[in-house]
Design a protein around this motif. Structure first.
Motif, PDB file in Angstrom:
ATOM      1  N   GLY A 179     -23.070  78.160  53.157  1.00 32.47           N
ATOM      2  CA  GLY A 179     -21.804  78.848  53.413  1.00 32.47           C
ATOM      3  C   GLY A 179     -21.128  78.339  54.667  1.00 32.47           C
ATOM      4  O   GLY A 179     -19.903  78.129  54.690  1.00 32.47           O
ATOM      5  N   ASP A 180     -21.922  78.130  55.722  1.00 32.17           N
ATOM      6  CA  ASP A 180     -21.381  77.555  56.961  1.00 32.17           C
ATOM      7  C   ASP A 180     -20.752  76.197  56.693  1.00 32.17           C
ATOM      8  O   ASP A 180     -19.683  75.871  57.211  1.00 32.17           O
ATOM      9  N   GLY A 181     -21.455  75.371  55.901  1.00 32.39           N
ATOM     10  CA  GLY A 181     -20.966  74.028  55.614  1.00 32.39           C
ATOM     11  C   GLY A 181     -19.635  74.044  54.888  1.00 32.39           C
ATOM     12  O   GLY A 181     -18.724  73.264  55.204  1.00 32.39           O
ATOM     13  N   ALA A 182     -19.496  74.947  53.915  1.00 29.62           N
ATOM     14  CA  ALA A 182     -18.243  75.057  53.184  1.00 29.62           C
ATOM     15  C   ALA A 182     -17.107  75.509  54.099  1.00 29.62           C
ATOM     16  O   ALA A 182     -15.993  74.972  54.056  1.00 29.62           O
ATOM     17  N   THR A 183     -17.405  76.493  54.943  1.00 31.55           N
ATOM     18  CA  THR A 183     -16.390  77.009  55.871  1.00 31.55           C
ATOM     19  C   THR A 183     -15.979  75.940  56.882  1.00 31.55           C
ATOM     20  O   THR A 183     -14.786  75.762  57.161  1.00 31.55           O
ATOM     21  N   ALA A 184     -16.966  75.219  57.421  1.00 33.47           N
ATOM     22  CA  ALA A 184     -16.674  74.167  58.397  1.00 33.47           C
ATOM     23  C   ALA A 184     -15.819  73.068  57.771  1.00 33.47           C
ATOM     24  O   ALA A 184     -14.897  72.537  58.401  1.00 33.47           O
ATOM     25  N   ALA A 185     -16.119  72.728  56.518  1.00 34.96           N
ATOM     26  CA  ALA A 185     -15.354  71.685  55.834  1.00 34.96           C
ATOM     27  C   ALA A 185     -13.902  72.111  55.653  1.00 34.96           C
ATOM     28  O   ALA A 185     -12.971  71.312  55.877  1.00 34.96           O
ATOM     29  N   GLN A 186     -13.693  73.354  55.244  1.00 32.67           N
ATOM     30  CA  GLN A 186     -12.329  73.832  55.056  1.00 32.67           C
ATOM     31  C   GLN A 186     -11.579  73.880  56.382  1.00 32.67           C
ATOM     32  O   GLN A 186     -10.401  73.503  56.459  1.00 32.67           O
ATOM     33  N   ALA A 187     -12.250  74.317  57.430  1.00 29.39           N
ATOM     34  CA  ALA A 187     -11.618  74.364  58.751  1.00 29.39           C
ATOM     35  C   ALA A 187     -11.288  72.955  59.236  1.00 29.39           C
ATOM     36  O   ALA A 187     -10.232  72.721  59.849  1.00 29.39           O
ATOM     37  N   ALA A 188     -12.184  72.001  58.970  1.00 31.15           N
ATOM     38  CA  ALA A 188     -11.934  70.617  59.372  1.00 31.15           C
ATOM     39  C   ALA A 188     -10.763  70.030  58.587  1.00 31.15           C
ATOM     40  O   ALA A 188      -9.939  69.276  59.132  1.00 31.15           O
ATOM     41  N   PHE A 189     -10.671  70.369  57.297  1.00 31.12           N
ATOM     42  CA  PHE A 189      -9.561  69.890  56.478  1.00 31.12           C
ATOM     43  C   PHE A 189      -8.226  70.397  57.024  1.00 31.12           C
ATOM     44  O   PHE A 189      -7.256  69.637  57.135  1.00 31.12           O
ATOM     45  N   VAL A 190      -8.167  71.679  57.371  1.00 37.63           N
ATOM     46  CA  VAL A 190      -6.946  72.252  57.945  1.00 37.63           C
ATOM     47  C   VAL A 190      -6.620  71.558  59.263  1.00 37.63           C
ATOM     48  O   VAL A 190      -5.456  71.240  59.548  1.00 37.63           O
ATOM     49  N   PHE A 191      -7.642  71.285  60.057  1.00 33.61           N
ATOM     50  CA  PHE A 191      -7.444  70.605  61.339  1.00 33.61           C
ATOM     51  C   PHE A 191      -6.879  69.205  61.127  1.00 33.61           C
ATOM     52  O   PHE A 191      -5.968  68.767  61.848  1.00 33.61           O
TER      53      PHE A 191
END
Length: 306
Positions: A288-300
């Motif tokens: 779950g952390d990995g999915a959230t981090a990926a989405q946050a990185a994509f937005v960044f």
């Protein structure tokens, strides 16, 4: 220049790479050992959704990796020695080579903490172990001890009870913090497993191989000798943060502090999985952390392109 560099190919790193690649980001994934992380040190996972009968650790690891097939994820085997730079231009150095990324996702996990006793390091591989799945078979029909009070200690005591002749489970408190279901199984295996509450290990014995332990009662201070052939240590974890910038904020135990979107205090650096400061460290929470981090990185990354 990659859109994202992911350090660590455990559940968090693999999931982050999967989500980023599916968002058309270029990904570089580092792993210093066999991909899968601590899943490979687990005999069977009984609480991973979708597998009500349980699934072997190596089988789940293989399934995680198979999900990367055909995706634009460049995989590199090596140890990241340092991370430098800033958002849009981070550099990860490994084996004398520099790799550039616009964002950095830290999924390095944690390693088992040792007891800090004299001779402990010398006796690793000679009776002292931190992985029952890896080394348990060497002690078939022998006497072993497990030290710890969490799920890992309880799970491994159960696993070893099927291999060893006798298992001593040593815990410094009068109750365990692990799951009740494991405790119930241990009680049913009382012919093979003896639980020693309010007890710590004060010294290890043996020159070329472990021969025994000195145990100390935390209340009375009374000591006694316990003869064992093997000792399996599960007393917590130490975060693997050696390669990271010193100004990356950590908690009092050294784990990386993030917000709910896995963002660290350094713009463009995200952290996911066991490396994070959090309550629950499980395969499912790491994913779950990995999915959230990926989405946050994509937005960044989208904001960087504006």
């Amino acid at each position: 220049m990659h859109d994202a560099i992911v350090i660590g190919a455990g559940p968090a790193g693999i999931t982050a790479s999967l989500y980023l690649a599916r968002s058309a980001c270029s990904v570089l994934l580092f792993e210093q050992m066999t991909p899968g992380g601590q899943i490979l040190m687990t005999d069977i996972l009984e609480n991973y959704p979708g597998h009500p009968k349980g699934i072997k650790g190596y089988e789940l690891s293989d399934l995680f990796l198979a999900h990367l097939d055909g995706l634009a994820v460049e995989r590199v085997s090596g140890t990241v020695e340092s991370v430098s730079g800033a958002a849009g231009n981070f550099v990860a150095r490994s084996d004398g080579n520099d790799y550039a990324g616009k964002t950095m996702l830290v999924c390095t996990g944690a390693r088992h903490r040792n007891l800090g006793l004299e001779n402990e390091t010398k006796l690793v591989g000679r009776g002292v172990s931190y992985c029952a799945l890896c080394d348990g078979n060497f002690f078939r029909g022998q006497t072993v001890a497990v030290v710890g009070g969490g799920n890992s200690a309880l799970e491994e005591a159960l696993y070893l009870s099927k291999i060893a002749d006798k298992v001593y489970l040593i815990h410094r408190r009068d109750s365990f913090r692990g799951a009740k279901t494991y405790l119930e199984r241990l009680e049913k295996a009382s012919d093979k497993v003896s639980i020693l509450h309010d007890t710590v290990i004060s010294s290890l014995h043996g020159e070329t191989a472990l021969t025994g332990l000195t145990l100390k009662n935390v209340h009375s201070g009374k000591e006694r000798h316990l003869s064992v052939d093997g000792l399996f240590v599960y007393v917590g974890f130490t975060p693997m943060t050696d390669c990271l910038p010193e100004n990356l904020v950590r908690d009092s135990h050294g784990f990386i502090t993030t917000d709910t979107e896995m963002r660290t205090n350094i713009p463009g650096i995200f952290a996911a999985g066991d490396i994070r400061s959090k309550l629950c460290r499980q395969v499912i929470t790491a994913s779950g952390d990995g999915a959230t981090a990926a989405q946050a990185a994509f937005v960044f990354l989208e904001q960087l392109h504006v």
